[in-house]
Design a protein around this motif. Sequence first.
Motif, PDB file in Angstrom:
ATOM      1  N   ARG A 116      -4.005  -0.675   4.679  1.00 45.91           N
ATOM      2  CA  ARG A 116      -3.581  -0.533   3.244  1.00 45.91           C
ATOM      3  C   ARG A 116      -2.041  -0.426   3.084  1.00 45.91           C
ATOM      4  O   ARG A 116      -1.632  -0.297   4.498  1.00 45.91           O
ATOM      5  CB  ARG A 116      -3.817   0.971   2.835  1.00 45.91           C
ATOM      6  N   ALA A 117      -1.516  -0.439   2.202  1.00 41.39           N
ATOM      7  CA  ALA A 117       0.161  -0.504   1.777  1.00 41.39           C
ATOM      8  C   ALA A 117       0.726   0.494   2.420  1.00 41.39           C
ATOM      9  O   ALA A 117       1.742   0.425   2.835  1.00 41.39           O
ATOM     10  CB  ALA A 117       0.417  -0.783   0.237  1.00 41.39           C
ATOM     11  N   ASP A 118       0.051   1.800   2.497  1.00 44.49           N
ATOM     12  CA  ASP A 118       0.532   3.073   3.244  1.00 44.49           C
ATOM     13  C   ASP A 118       0.513   2.839   4.416  1.00 44.49           C
ATOM     14  O   ASP A 118       0.822   4.223   5.073  1.00 44.49           O
ATOM     15  CB  ASP A 118       0.042   4.221   2.238  1.00 44.49           C
ATOM     16  N   SER A 266       0.002   1.864  -4.888  1.00 39.12           N
ATOM     17  CA  SER A 266       0.050   0.724  -5.489  1.00 39.12           C
ATOM     18  C   SER A 266      -1.420   0.017  -5.790  1.00 39.12           C
ATOM     19  O   SER A 266      -1.571  -1.024  -6.138  1.00 39.12           O
ATOM     20  CB  SER A 266       0.923  -0.370  -4.573  1.00 39.12           C
ATOM     21  N   LYS A 267      -2.427   0.810  -5.454  1.00 42.58           N
ATOM     22  CA  LYS A 267      -3.900   0.114  -5.648  1.00 42.58           C
ATOM     23  C   LYS A 267      -4.085  -0.051  -7.023  1.00 42.58           C
ATOM     24  O   LYS A 267      -3.555   0.810  -8.149  1.00 42.58           O
ATOM     25  CB  LYS A 267      -4.866   1.234  -5.214  1.00 42.58           C
ATOM     26  N   CYS A 301      -9.078  -8.173   0.127  1.00 38.96           N
ATOM     27  CA  CYS A 301      -8.888  -7.572   1.141  1.00 38.96           C
ATOM     28  C   CYS A 301      -9.870  -7.658   2.349  1.00 38.96           C
ATOM     29  O   CYS A 301     -11.292  -7.600   1.907  1.00 38.96           O
ATOM     30  CB  CYS A 301      -8.794  -5.790   0.995  1.00 38.96           C
TER      31      CYS A 301
END
Length: 551
Positions: A116-118, A266-267, A301
């Motif tokens: 994930r982005a985090d 940002s999801k 994803c």
Amino acid sequence: MQLQTLKIDAADNIEVALTGLPKGTLIQQENYSCVLADDIPAKHKFAIAPIAAGDNIIMYGVLVGKATKHIAQGALISVHNVAHAANGFALQERHTQWQKPDVSKWANATFMGYHRADGLVGTANHWLIIPMVFCENKNVDVLQEGLLKALGYTPSKSKYESIVQKMVHQYKAGQTADAFLETTVFEEDSAATVEKVFPNVDGIKILNHTLGCAGTKDDTTALCGLLAGYITHPNVAGATVLSLGCQNAQLAILESEINKRDSHFSKPLFLLEQQKIGNEQAMLQLAIKQTFAGLIKANECTRSAAPLSKLCVGLECGGSDGFSGISANPALGYFSDMLVALNGTVILSEFPELCGVEQNLSDRCIDDATAEKFIHLMHIYHERAKAVGSGFDANPSAGNIKDGLITDAMKSAGAAKKGGTSPVTDVLDYPLKVSRPGLNLLCTPGSDIESTTAEVGAGANIVLFTTGLGTPTGNPITPVIKLSTSTTLYEKMKDIIDIDTGTIINGTETVALAAERILEYVINVASGTCTAKADALGHDDFIPWKRGISL
């Protein structure tokens, strides 16, 4: 060879029967011998020396009760001669030195997860549909019903639907009620499946609940925090949220809680408010369109390799028995130490089931501030329980007592074994999210599903759940892996239990070897190459913890 009895700690004055032992059995140990004065069922305890009324009952080396009457040598320890008692606790010196297990074998091991982005990594990739208030539960159900079969997430006909259809056919052919009762098994048709439209999205999951309005402000904030924990969870690709509009749990509170957990969130997230949109059908059609668009994004994803340090494992027990503290829970404790040594994260919760071992845990906290937080939460929780006419002593269930856990302190001493021996790096109040690797203590109730729900909200991307009596508990977004405390239970309930740790009781495996086997299984489940039994059976249990009262 399997032992008949086990004395867990040198200081103990009671011993565990590993198999049923009849009255008159001679117990011969290195330092003592006695003849059993009662029949001792497996998992139960007996006095290894006479115990006077008022004397301490010691097990796991800690106080677990007080004798309410004289107990003869070899007599059964039960609720009829023992009452709950536990040692007090206070801030003391730090004891954070520990013996790390050898994890060199797994130093470069990976699992295949969703990045994930985090920076977090998921073990699954789900889409969530969430009601902000119970008034929206039906609409959430409508969305789920409309999406799951059409997108290939459920078979066109369940095996139980097939059974009922066969019974209808036989009824119409003239079969009587008595004939149905005599029929014990119907052959199951293989359920017809539909190919998944979005193969990289593991599921569309709903989080129905009974909260969101008429509660205290604290409960409202806690609910929004829990839901935010699920939305920001690495096992979640995005979410559709339905709000009525007038309830206490406002969308603005949810958005604030999301920002606290991920300031760069940002999801895909779709927020719909029924009282603003007006027409229910229009809202549901919009929700379906937005969800479908979100699923297209979520399907982009795919799994890729991640170090084991990205695992965050919740440690849970339910339906505990007299073997829990000597097989499954110590195996989880060793596993916990292994994962911490690999820079991973574990969460130990169920604060009522830490009663009597608070001193050990607080001493293991990395600094005084962390220890003080744990002590404060334990005191506050116990006082709240007493204020409503209860207390931690009321924690053991009828099943716990029947299978040898007769006091809360006895149950707690075994339950705490899940946390291993590593330092406590953080203490979290519900529903906060884990931010530090290592052993985290999370304040939750002892209730299995509420605690599991909270651990996942705190970030657990796998849950390991030990059971001595058997329980089907699962979670909507995180695999819940069940471990039996005995081989007998594993053989009886293989459909819901993943791992047998009764091998420790049988003497065919050490705690360390069982922990290594658990780690390998966790890697497979985290990678999606093996499915946890709870997931396969669709046990999507979700119950938020309600601390306050209704208003």
